[in-house]
Write a protein that holds these residues in place. Structure first.
Motif, PDB file in Angstrom:
ATOM      1  N   GLU A 105       1.679  -1.916   9.005  1.00 35.54           N
ATOM      2  CA  GLU A 105       1.542  -1.844   7.554  1.00 35.54           C
ATOM      3  C   GLU A 105       2.528  -0.826   6.979  1.00 35.54           C
ATOM      4  OE1 GLU A 105      -1.805  -1.123   4.033  1.00 35.54           O
ATOM      5  OE2 GLU A 105      -2.260  -0.548   6.109  1.00 35.54           O
ATOM      6  N   ARG A 120       5.939  -2.393   6.832  1.00 35.63           N
ATOM      7  CA  ARG A 120       5.983  -3.367   5.744  1.00 35.63           C
ATOM      8  C   ARG A 120       6.115  -2.651   4.389  1.00 35.63           C
ATOM      9  NH1 ARG A 120       2.168  -6.160   7.486  1.00 35.63           N
ATOM     10  NH2 ARG A 120       0.444  -5.243   6.299  1.00 35.63           N
ATOM     11  N   GLU A 167       9.242  -3.319   1.984  1.00 33.72           N
ATOM     12  CA  GLU A 167       8.959  -4.176   0.827  1.00 33.72           C
ATOM     13  C   GLU A 167       8.547  -3.414  -0.432  1.00 33.72           C
ATOM     14  OE1 GLU A 167       6.022  -6.995   2.051  1.00 33.72           O
ATOM     15  OE2 GLU A 167       7.226  -7.751   3.742  1.00 33.72           O
TER      16      GLU A 167
END
Length: 207
Positions: free
Chosen positions: A30, A33, A37
């Motif tokens: 996570e 990510r 992003e």
């Protein structure tokens, strides 16, 4: 060869947002990510180009309210992303300084957070000039920031070594006449500095 231009992050200073975000995420996937992003390299580049942190953080927080705390930490806890100086490289910088080599730096860095680095790392005072992208509102590998460096510091690229850990930035410097070296390690840099006559042959980083 007469003078040397250093990149800072990744060459002399160990900067990595993971130093902070491993404290905030229990899930490594996570976290990765989030850093690809949400607080992404593309978003960070806006900061390097001079966008105010407060504005950039507010906009991102509105788009990703789930990560409001983590986004705000990118500003409020930015100092925790600094892992410290890259000792072998700083030692080489000191040796160059001791030999009277003119030293300059060209860095992609927010002007707001660069103030933190200036206070933390005394060796940043060894440079005759540091050109900071966040102050210039233009960043590597844009040729314009190299031209400003040359003009401001009155450099002859043909007699100047440019050291950066990003190949694209080195390629841009070479296209403007600099002798460019892609930084991989202090040991490799020591060998290159000796080969070019900046340091005595056989010198070793950390040795």
């Amino acid at each position: 060869m007469r003078s040397v231009v250093f990149d800072l992050g990744g060459v002399l200073v160990d900067w990595d947002p993971r130093y902070l975000y491993r404290k905030l995420f229990s899930d490594e996937e996570e976290m990765e990510r989030f850093l690809s992003e949400v607080c992404s390299p593309r978003w960070n580049r806006q900061l390097d180009l001079g966008r105010p942190f407060e504005e950039a953080v507010a906009e991102l927080r509105a788009r990703h309210p789930r990560y409001a705390r983590e986004i705000e930490a990118y500003h409020s806890r930015w100092g925790e992303m600094l892992g410290g100086p890259i000792a072998g490289s700083v030692e080489l910088l000191g040796r160059l300084r001791g030999r009277g080599v003119p030293l300059y730096a060209l860095t992609n860095w927010s002007s707001e957070t660069f103030a933190i680095a200036r206070k933390r790392y005394g060796f940043l005072g060894w440079f005759e000039e540091i050109v900071v992208s966040g102050e210039e509102k233009v960043a590597k590998p844009d040729h314009e920031i190299y031209r400003r460096l040359v003009e401001r510091c009155r450099l002859d690229p043909r007699s100047t070594l440019f050291v950066d850990d990003v190949e694209e930035n080195v390629a841009a410097a070479r296209s403007l006449g600099f002798y460019g070296v892609v930084f991989r390690s202090p040991e490799m840099l020591a060998e290159e500095l000796a080969r070019l006559g900046f340091l005595e042959s056989g010198v070793r980083a950390g040795g």
